[in-house]
Design an enzyme around this catalytic site. Structure first.
Site, mmCIF file in Angstrom:
data_model
loop_
_atom_site.group_PDB
_atom_site.id
_atom_site.type_symbol
_atom_site.label_atom_id
_atom_site.label_comp_id
_atom_site.label_asym_id
_atom_site.label_seq_id
_atom_site.Cartn_x
_atom_site.Cartn_y
_atom_site.Cartn_z
ATOM 1 C CD GLU A 54 -4.954 143.772 11.201
ATOM 2 O OE1 GLU A 54 -3.834 143.096 10.502
ATOM 3 O OE2 GLU A 54 -4.708 144.139 11.969
ATOM 4 C CG HIS A 105 -5.440 133.393 3.800
ATOM 5 N ND1 HIS A 105 -6.582 133.499 3.478
ATOM 6 C CD2 HIS A 105 -4.117 133.312 3.479
ATOM 7 C CE1 HIS A 105 -6.443 134.241 1.799
ATOM 8 N NE2 HIS A 105 -4.845 133.447 1.619
#
Length: 308
Positions: A54, A105
């Protein structure tokens, strides 16, 4: 039929990509969960799967932004706002890079994935960064508007995307102006300020309160930063109570943002409905919402405690 906000996000990216060839999308090996695979299938040369890396993904997106592209970065909210925080801060926000974060999410509604993956602090992490705009759409239609609005904003934007399927509460004609809240119901006694998936429960609560003789305004605060100070201060003077409702920790989220605005101003009583300094746990979203007090009944009870 309802639609998941993450599906709406993926479809909106694809529509935007058709209009603007400068739009590129990055994902961290979760494209079929964040729904960016819809964009990838339409524009494979403008989609980059960066793997489970990430921080590297955010850094690469920052480079694309400085080269004139409009990168949308997607992964789970916990990973994008948490794991990659330092790169988001220094490579994007500090440099006022034109990177958009569509992180899915979020919140307790992740459900069975459990407390390790339920991001309850992402709004706090993102809104405290200078230059960052924070959008929390409430339904599929508003999610699409948030994506298109983000592309027009010069600088970093966070779009908080939820997992569950939900019905539209807004329509194509409902305004979506970043920094300008929408009043969906008016009442003189109390004001419920909310965002995201909690809007439907706030509207239900207002209906139940009306049956009990309490008229409540419902404000959809789809932009947490910059927050609509004008509507907050107006409600602080015109209503007896303000209650914020969010699927996020009460520390640093919508409630904190509203409290910062009304601090030092006499007016309405104030309370926050949200996650009370706890981590989430595994379970079905509806059971978790009941466990953590994110229910219509709890909103009604909180409002009544301040005005009755």
């Amino acid at each position: 039929m309802g639609k998941s906000l993450r599906v709406a996000y993926g479809e909106a990216l694809t529509k935007l990509g058709a209009e603007n060839e400068k739009v590129v999308v990055f994902d961290a090996d979760l494209a079929h969960a964040t729904m960016t695979h819809i964009f990838a299938e339409a524009y494979p040369k403008r989609f980059f799967n960066m793997g489970i890396a990430e921080a590297n993904m955010v850094g690469a997106a920052a480079g694309f932004a400085h080269s004139g592209y409009i990168p949308f970065v997607s992964t789970f909210a916990l990973f994008g706002a948490g794991r990659a925080y330092e790169i988001v801060r220094n490579a994007v926000a500090y440099a006022n890079g034109n990177v958009k974060f569509g992180l899915s999410h979020s919140g307790l509604s992740v459900g069975e994935d459990g407390g390790s993956h339920q991001s309850i602090e992402d709004i706090a992490l993102m809104r405290e960064m200078p230059n960052m705009t924070v959008l929390v759409p409430c339904d599929p239609t508003e999610t699409e508007k948030a994506v298109f609005a983000a592309a027009q904003i010069k600088g970093p934007v966070y779009i908080r995307v939820a997992r569950p399927v939900c019905e539209d509460l807004t329509n194509a004609d409902t305004p979506f102006i970043p920094g300008k809240a929408n009043v969906l119901r008016e009442g003189k006694d109390a004001c419920i300020i909310t965002c995201g998936l909690m809007l439907v429960k706030a509207l239900e609560a207002a209906e139940q309160l009306a049956e009990a003789g309490v008229e409540a305004t419902v404000v959809n605060m789809h932009t947490i930063k910059p927050i609509d100070k004008d509507i907050i201060l107006k409600m602080n003077q015109s209503c007896k109570a303000i209650v914020t409702v969010e699927e996020h920790s009460v520390i640093g989220g919508l409630g904190s943002a509203v409290a910062e605005v009304i601090a030092g101003h006499a007016g309405a009583a104030f309370a926050m409905v949200g996650i009370q300094d706890k981590f989430g746990k595994s379970g079905k979203p509806e059971h978790l919402f009941a466990e953590f007090g994110l229910t219509t009944e709890h909103i009604v009870k909180t409002v009544k405690s301040l005005v009755v």
